[in-house]
Scaffold this active site. Structure first.
Site, mmCIF file in Angstrom:
data_model
loop_
_atom_site.group_PDB
_atom_site.id
_atom_site.type_symbol
_atom_site.label_atom_id
_atom_site.label_comp_id
_atom_site.label_asym_id
_atom_site.label_seq_id
_atom_site.Cartn_x
_atom_site.Cartn_y
_atom_site.Cartn_z
ATOM 1 N N ASP A 19 0.794 -1.248 0.000
ATOM 2 C CA ASP A 19 0.000 0.000 0.000
ATOM 3 C C ASP A 19 0.823 1.293 0.000
ATOM 4 O OD1 ASP A 19 -1.923 -1.941 0.262
ATOM 5 O OD2 ASP A 19 -2.853 -1.129 2.063
ATOM 6 N N ASP A 58 -4.596 -0.669 -1.933
ATOM 7 C CA ASP A 58 -5.939 -0.531 -1.417
ATOM 8 C C ASP A 58 -6.730 0.156 -2.529
ATOM 9 O OD1 ASP A 58 -7.159 -1.249 0.964
ATOM 10 O OD2 ASP A 58 -6.911 0.712 1.908
ATOM 11 N N HIS A 60 -10.627 1.156 -3.204
ATOM 12 C CA HIS A 60 -11.997 1.122 -2.709
ATOM 13 C C HIS A 60 -12.994 1.826 -3.621
ATOM 14 C CE1 HIS A 60 -10.496 -0.500 0.976
ATOM 15 N NE2 HIS A 60 -9.920 0.610 1.404
ATOM 16 N N HIS A 64 -17.297 2.732 0.382
ATOM 17 C CA HIS A 64 -16.764 1.515 1.008
ATOM 18 C C HIS A 64 -17.160 1.407 2.486
ATOM 19 C CE1 HIS A 64 -13.462 -1.255 2.386
ATOM 20 N NE2 HIS A 64 -13.976 -1.904 1.355
ATOM 21 N N HIS A 98 -10.392 6.999 1.684
ATOM 22 C CA HIS A 98 -9.016 6.879 1.187
ATOM 23 C C HIS A 98 -8.967 5.891 0.023
ATOM 24 C CE1 HIS A 98 -9.508 3.537 4.028
ATOM 25 N NE2 HIS A 98 -8.643 2.888 3.270
ATOM 26 N N LYS A 131 -6.822 -4.717 -3.420
ATOM 27 C CA LYS A 131 -7.647 -5.269 -2.327
ATOM 28 C C LYS A 131 -8.652 -4.222 -1.871
ATOM 29 C CE LYS A 131 -4.036 -4.189 1.048
ATOM 30 N NZ LYS A 131 -4.713 -3.264 1.940
ATOM 31 N N CYS A 176 -1.996 -2.879 7.595
ATOM 32 C CA CYS A 176 -1.879 -3.733 6.396
ATOM 33 C C CYS A 176 -0.540 -4.471 6.313
ATOM 34 C CB CYS A 176 -2.150 -2.902 5.153
ATOM 35 S SG CYS A 176 -3.877 -2.352 5.114
HETATM 36 ZN ZN LIG Z 1 -8.589 0.813 3.006
#
Ligand SMILES: [Zn+2]
Length: 238
Positions: A19, A58, A60, A64, A98, A131, A176
């Site tokens: 990330d 990440d 989204h 989310h 984010h 993800k 993470c």
């Molecule tokens: Zn996230």
């Protein structure tokens, strides 16, 4: 086809960056100290020790489940029980919006993009894993897309390339990175974590995570130099 066993196969290392995206460095969820990671990351990316480089992102949708803005009356950094498609309900920490797909915040840092491009030119396989793409479920680990329920393509990419060990760095150490390292331990990949190239959200949580990762069997070192020496020694022994 014989099964691939990372414990007995000849050493092959992947660099796994977690990330390293704008929102976690200089955006809406900037992690303290993440702005000092460029040098260490660049040093890792230009090393010739890695057969593969994987970068998780990440990624989204705008509504989310992990965003405080999705839950009226709740604030970022609160914890809330939210519905989960496979488990009924899970405890979810809420975050500021984010890494929304398509925004600058979701982009990898320039140093990582460039490092991966240059590595590809040297013949290193580079893999990007997304993800948190499903609005209903969050995922901290790069190995799963929906808590423990669905696997991301990461393990298949690593094992497909006969990777036996991973060097892990990125953000955030206490979320993470922690979850990804714990899963790497479960997959028998004996992760090496380099703290100089990691940054954590909370000081106490980060220290706790580092202890937990050592106890789970990860090797944790301070500097990139020390980490790369360890990788080199391991490759020479093979
Ligand atoms: Zn996230």
């Amino acid at each position: 086809m014989p099964a691939f066993n990372p414990q007995t196969a000849p050493s092959r290392w992947a660099l796994l960056l977690v990330d390293v995206q704008h929102d976690f460095v200089d955006g809406s969820l900037a992690v303290p100290g993440a702005d000092r990671l460029q040098g260490p990351l660049s040093q890792l990316l230009s090393s010739s020790h890695f057969s593969q480089i994987c970068a998780t992102r990440d990624m989204h949708p705008a509504d989310h489940i992990s965003f405080a803005s999705t839950h009226a009356g709740h604030e970022a950094f609160e914890e809330l029980d939210v519905p989960h498609p496979a488990r009924g309900s899970v405890r979810q920490k809420l975050w500021p919006d984010h890494c929304v797909a398509g925004t600058r915040g979701a982009e990898l840092l320039g140093v990582v993009k460039q490092g991966m491009q240059e590595a590809e030119q040297r013949g290193v396989e580079c893999v990007e894993v997304h993800k948190g793409t499903d609005r209903q479920v969050d995922s901290y680990s790069g190995f799963v897309t929906a808590q423990d329920v669905l696997f991301s393509p990461l393990a298949a990419a690593l094992f497909g390339a006969h990777v036996t060990r991973v060097l892990i760095a990125g953000v955030a150490t206490d979320f993470c990175v922690r979850a990804t390292v714990l899963d790497a331990c479960r997959f028998g990949l004996r992760p090496l974590v380099v703290l100089e190239a990691c940054a954590g959200v909370e000081e106490a949580g980060t220290q706790r995570a580092v202890r937990e990762l050592s106890e789970a069997g990860a090797e944790v070192v301070q500097s990139v130099e020390e980490a790369l020496e360890k990788v080199q020694r391991d490759l020479q022994r093979a």
